[in-house]
Design a protein around this motif. Structure first.
Motif, PDB file in Angstrom:
ATOM      1  N   ILE A   9       0.830  -1.362  -0.134  1.00 57.70           N
ATOM      2  CA  ILE A   9      -0.180   0.055  -0.034  1.00 57.70           C
ATOM      3  C   ILE A   9       0.924   1.619  -0.188  1.00 57.70           C
ATOM      4  CG2 ILE A   9      -1.694   1.282   1.417  1.00 57.70           C
ATOM      5  CD1 ILE A   9      -2.820  -1.301   2.498  1.00 57.70           C
ATOM      6  N   GLY A  10       1.940   1.310   0.823  1.00 55.67           N
ATOM      7  CA  GLY A  10       2.861   2.314   0.965  1.00 55.67           C
ATOM      8  C   GLY A  10       3.665   2.586  -0.667  1.00 55.67           C
ATOM      9  N   GLY A  11       3.903   1.381  -1.071  1.00 61.42           N
ATOM     10  CA  GLY A  11       4.790   1.506  -2.310  1.00 61.42           C
ATOM     11  C   GLY A  11       3.588   2.090  -3.592  1.00 61.42           C
ATOM     12  N   ALA A  12       2.356   1.677  -3.509  1.00 60.75           N
ATOM     13  CA  ALA A  12       1.244   2.099  -4.411  1.00 60.75           C
ATOM     14  C   ALA A  12       1.161   3.643  -4.159  1.00 60.75           C
ATOM     15  CB  ALA A  12       0.048   1.395  -4.405  1.00 60.75           C
ATOM     16  N   ALA A  13       0.956   3.973  -3.003  1.00 62.98           N
ATOM     17  CA  ALA A  13       0.806   5.289  -2.493  1.00 62.98           C
ATOM     18  C   ALA A  13       1.845   6.226  -3.242  1.00 62.98           C
ATOM     19  CB  ALA A  13       0.492   5.587  -0.980  1.00 62.98           C
ATOM     20  N   ALA A  14       3.096   5.772  -2.836  1.00 61.41           N
ATOM     21  CA  ALA A  14       4.363   6.665  -3.197  1.00 61.41           C
ATOM     22  C   ALA A  14       4.057   6.842  -5.006  1.00 61.41           C
ATOM     23  CB  ALA A  14       5.740   6.038  -2.757  1.00 61.41           C
ATOM     24  N   LEU A  15       3.988   5.575  -5.501  1.00 65.34           N
ATOM     25  CA  LEU A  15       4.079   5.726  -6.999  1.00 65.34           C
ATOM     26  C   LEU A  15       2.739   6.564  -7.538  1.00 65.34           C
ATOM     27  CD1 LEU A  15       4.533   2.214  -7.890  1.00 65.34           C
ATOM     28  CD2 LEU A  15       6.344   3.996  -8.288  1.00 65.34           C
ATOM     29  N   SER A  20       1.361  11.529 -10.131  1.00 62.67           N
ATOM     30  CA  SER A  20       0.299  12.557 -10.343  1.00 62.67           C
ATOM     31  C   SER A  20       0.690  13.699 -11.074  1.00 62.67           C
ATOM     32  CB  SER A  20      -0.533  12.692  -8.910  1.00 62.67           C
ATOM     33  OG  SER A  20       0.562  13.567  -8.326  1.00 62.67           O
ATOM     34  N   PHE A  21       2.135  14.037 -10.846  1.00 67.09           N
ATOM     35  CA  PHE A  21       2.501  15.291 -11.610  1.00 67.09           C
ATOM     36  C   PHE A  21       2.889  15.332 -12.963  1.00 67.09           C
ATOM     37  CE2 PHE A  21       3.577  15.612  -7.278  1.00 67.09           C
ATOM     38  CZ  PHE A  21       2.913  16.654  -7.006  1.00 67.09           C
ATOM     39  N   ALA A  22       2.726  13.966 -13.788  1.00 69.73           N
ATOM     40  CA  ALA A  22       3.197  13.486 -14.975  1.00 69.73           C
ATOM     41  C   ALA A  22       2.227  14.240 -16.069  1.00 69.73           C
ATOM     42  CB  ALA A  22       3.293  12.236 -14.995  1.00 69.73           C
ATOM     43  N   PRO A  23       0.822  14.274 -15.576  1.00 66.17           N
ATOM     44  CA  PRO A  23      -0.004  14.850 -16.533  1.00 66.17           C
ATOM     45  C   PRO A  23       0.244  16.425 -16.832  1.00 66.17           C
ATOM     46  CG  PRO A  23      -1.190  13.152 -15.242  1.00 66.17           C
ATOM     47  CD  PRO A  23       0.094  13.407 -14.631  1.00 66.17           C
ATOM     48  N   GLN A  24       0.380  16.913 -15.614  1.00 71.54           N
ATOM     49  CA  GLN A  24       0.341  18.365 -15.645  1.00 71.54           C
ATOM     50  C   GLN A  24       1.810  18.814 -16.276  1.00 71.54           C
ATOM     51  OE1 GLN A  24      -1.480  20.871 -13.781  1.00 71.54           O
ATOM     52  NE2 GLN A  24      -0.567  21.709 -15.689  1.00 71.54           N
ATOM     53  N   ILE A  25       2.955  17.931 -16.246  1.00 69.11           N
ATOM     54  CA  ILE A  25       4.298  18.253 -16.941  1.00 69.11           C
ATOM     55  C   ILE A  25       4.045  18.150 -18.284  1.00 69.11           C
ATOM     56  CG2 ILE A  25       6.366  17.274 -17.290  1.00 69.11           C
ATOM     57  CD1 ILE A  25       6.510  16.551 -14.208  1.00 69.11           C
ATOM     58  N   PHE A  26       3.367  17.022 -18.822  1.00 68.69           N
ATOM     59  CA  PHE A  26       3.222  16.722 -20.268  1.00 68.69           C
ATOM     60  C   PHE A  26       2.075  17.855 -20.942  1.00 68.69           C
ATOM     61  CE2 PHE A  26       4.353  12.148 -18.908  1.00 68.69           C
ATOM     62  CZ  PHE A  26       5.230  12.252 -19.714  1.00 68.69           C
ATOM     63  N   LYS A  27       0.928  18.103 -20.145  1.00 75.45           N
ATOM     64  CA  LYS A  27       0.134  19.328 -20.624  1.00 75.45           C
ATOM     65  C   LYS A  27       1.091  20.514 -20.863  1.00 75.45           C
ATOM     66  CE  LYS A  27      -4.362  21.404 -19.641  1.00 75.45           C
ATOM     67  NZ  LYS A  27      -3.776  22.640 -19.799  1.00 75.45           N
ATOM     68  N   ILE A  28       1.838  21.037 -19.751  1.00 75.16           N
ATOM     69  CA  ILE A  28       2.363  22.196 -20.146  1.00 75.16           C
ATOM     70  C   ILE A  28       3.594  22.124 -21.199  1.00 75.16           C
ATOM     71  CG2 ILE A  28       4.378  23.761 -18.969  1.00 75.16           C
ATOM     72  CD1 ILE A  28       2.848  22.942 -16.153  1.00 75.16           C
ATOM     73  N   TRP A  29       4.528  20.939 -21.410  1.00 75.68           N
ATOM     74  CA  TRP A  29       5.268  20.616 -22.135  1.00 75.68           C
ATOM     75  C   TRP A  29       4.726  20.786 -23.563  1.00 75.68           C
ATOM     76  CZ3 TRP A  29      10.570  19.954 -21.616  1.00 75.68           C
ATOM     77  CH2 TRP A  29      11.173  19.659 -22.982  1.00 75.68           C
ATOM     78  N   ARG A  30       3.563  20.134 -23.863  1.00 75.44           N
ATOM     79  CA  ARG A  30       2.936  20.033 -25.143  1.00 75.44           C
ATOM     80  C   ARG A  30       2.266  21.417 -25.718  1.00 75.44           C
ATOM     81  NH1 ARG A  30      -0.273  16.068 -23.580  1.00 75.44           N
ATOM     82  NH2 ARG A  30      -2.241  17.708 -23.337  1.00 75.44           N
ATOM     83  N   LEU A  66      12.762   8.824   0.032  1.00 75.20           N
ATOM     84  CA  LEU A  66      12.893   8.276  -1.395  1.00 75.20           C
ATOM     85  C   LEU A  66      11.634   8.662  -2.389  1.00 75.20           C
ATOM     86  CD1 LEU A  66      14.736   7.338  -3.700  1.00 75.20           C
ATOM     87  CD2 LEU A  66      13.674   5.024  -3.058  1.00 75.20           C
ATOM     88  N   ALA A  67      10.549   8.390  -1.565  1.00 73.59           N
ATOM     89  CA  ALA A  67       9.302   8.911  -2.108  1.00 73.59           C
ATOM     90  C   ALA A  67       9.168  10.226  -2.673  1.00 73.59           C
ATOM     91  CB  ALA A  67       8.003   8.065  -1.704  1.00 73.59           C
ATOM     92  N   ASN A  68       9.498  11.019  -1.410  1.00 71.80           N
ATOM     93  CA  ASN A  68       9.134  12.526  -1.230  1.00 71.80           C
ATOM     94  C   ASN A  68      10.226  13.157  -2.059  1.00 71.80           C
ATOM     95  OD1 ASN A  68       6.785  13.420   0.294  1.00 71.80           O
ATOM     96  ND2 ASN A  68       7.719  11.759   1.321  1.00 71.80           N
ATOM     97  N   ALA A  69      11.633  12.490  -2.148  1.00 74.13           N
ATOM     98  CA  ALA A  69      12.364  13.175  -3.276  1.00 74.13           C
ATOM     99  C   ALA A  69      12.151  13.043  -4.672  1.00 74.13           C
ATOM    100  CB  ALA A  69      13.898  12.502  -2.815  1.00 74.13           C
ATOM    101  N   CYS A  70      11.348  11.930  -4.922  1.00 80.04           N
ATOM    102  CA  CYS A  70      11.109  11.804  -6.236  1.00 80.04           C
ATOM    103  C   CYS A  70       9.871  12.431  -6.714  1.00 80.04           C
ATOM    104  CB  CYS A  70      10.695  10.310  -6.733  1.00 80.04           C
ATOM    105  SG  CYS A  70      11.881   9.030  -6.614  1.00 80.04           S
ATOM    106  N   ALA A  71       8.884  12.627  -5.822  1.00 85.28           N
ATOM    107  CA  ALA A  71       7.780  13.530  -5.893  1.00 85.28           C
ATOM    108  C   ALA A  71       8.218  15.082  -5.928  1.00 85.28           C
ATOM    109  CB  ALA A  71       6.910  13.420  -4.867  1.00 85.28           C
ATOM    110  N   LEU A  72       9.397  15.597  -5.370  1.00 85.56           N
ATOM    111  CA  LEU A  72       9.778  16.647  -5.186  1.00 85.56           C
ATOM    112  C   LEU A  72      10.418  17.247  -6.781  1.00 85.56           C
ATOM    113  CD1 LEU A  72      11.018  19.313  -4.026  1.00 85.56           C
ATOM    114  CD2 LEU A  72      12.954  17.947  -3.276  1.00 85.56           C
ATOM    115  N   VAL A  73      11.046  15.986  -7.247  1.00 81.47           N
ATOM    116  CA  VAL A  73      11.645  16.345  -8.587  1.00 81.47           C
ATOM    117  C   VAL A  73      10.709  16.706  -9.599  1.00 81.47           C
ATOM    118  CG1 VAL A  73      12.702  15.228 -10.473  1.00 81.47           C
ATOM    119  CG2 VAL A  73      13.799  15.001  -8.237  1.00 81.47           C
ATOM    120  N   MET A  74       9.381  15.975  -9.552  1.00 82.16           N
ATOM    121  CA  MET A  74       8.550  16.132 -10.440  1.00 82.16           C
ATOM    122  C   MET A  74       7.474  17.491 -10.219  1.00 82.16           C
ATOM    123  SD  MET A  74       8.444  13.342 -12.577  1.00 82.16           S
ATOM    124  CE  MET A  74       6.703  13.346 -13.030  1.00 82.16           C
ATOM    125  N   ALA A  75       7.242  17.681  -9.032  1.00 80.36           N
ATOM    126  CA  ALA A  75       6.810  19.209  -8.483  1.00 80.36           C
ATOM    127  C   ALA A  75       7.502  20.355  -9.055  1.00 80.36           C
ATOM    128  CB  ALA A  75       6.171  19.168  -7.299  1.00 80.36           C
TER     129      ALA A  75
END
Length: 88
Positions: A9-15, A20-30, A66-75
């Motif tokens: 559950i923790g791993g799924a929540a982290a992923l 969750s930031f990927a759609p916003q990144i792709f939208k801005i990029w596109r 680790l999970a929050n560092a990865c989310a930090l990169v995306m945000a």
């Protein structure tokens, strides 16, 4: 070693948090347009992930760090694109 249900559950929540930031990144990029992104919201989100990552490191809770560092990169990617767009 089989992961426990709690770890799964923790791993799924982290992923989900990270992805969750990927759609916003792709939208801005596109669209090359970040006007719909709230600068204040993403500045606060990035600050939150900095604090959670720091907490995880200081507490020795590596999955949290680790999970929050990865989310930090995306945000941060969204925040940087917002700054570069120059829109309020």
């Amino acid at each position: 070693m089989t992961p426990s249900p709690v770890d799964l559950i923790g791993g799924a929540a982290a992923l989900c948090s990270i992805a969750s930031f990927a759609p916003q990144i792709f939208k801005i990029w596109r669209e090359r347009n970040a006007s719909s992104v709230s600068l204040k919201t993403y500045a606060l989100t990035v600050s939150c992930f900095v604090l959670w990552t720091t907490y995880g490191l200081l507490a020795g809770v590596w999955p949290v760090a680790l999970a929050n560092a990865c989310a930090l990169v995306m945000a941060s990617a969204v925040l940087i694109m917002k700054w570069r767009s120059g829109s309020d």
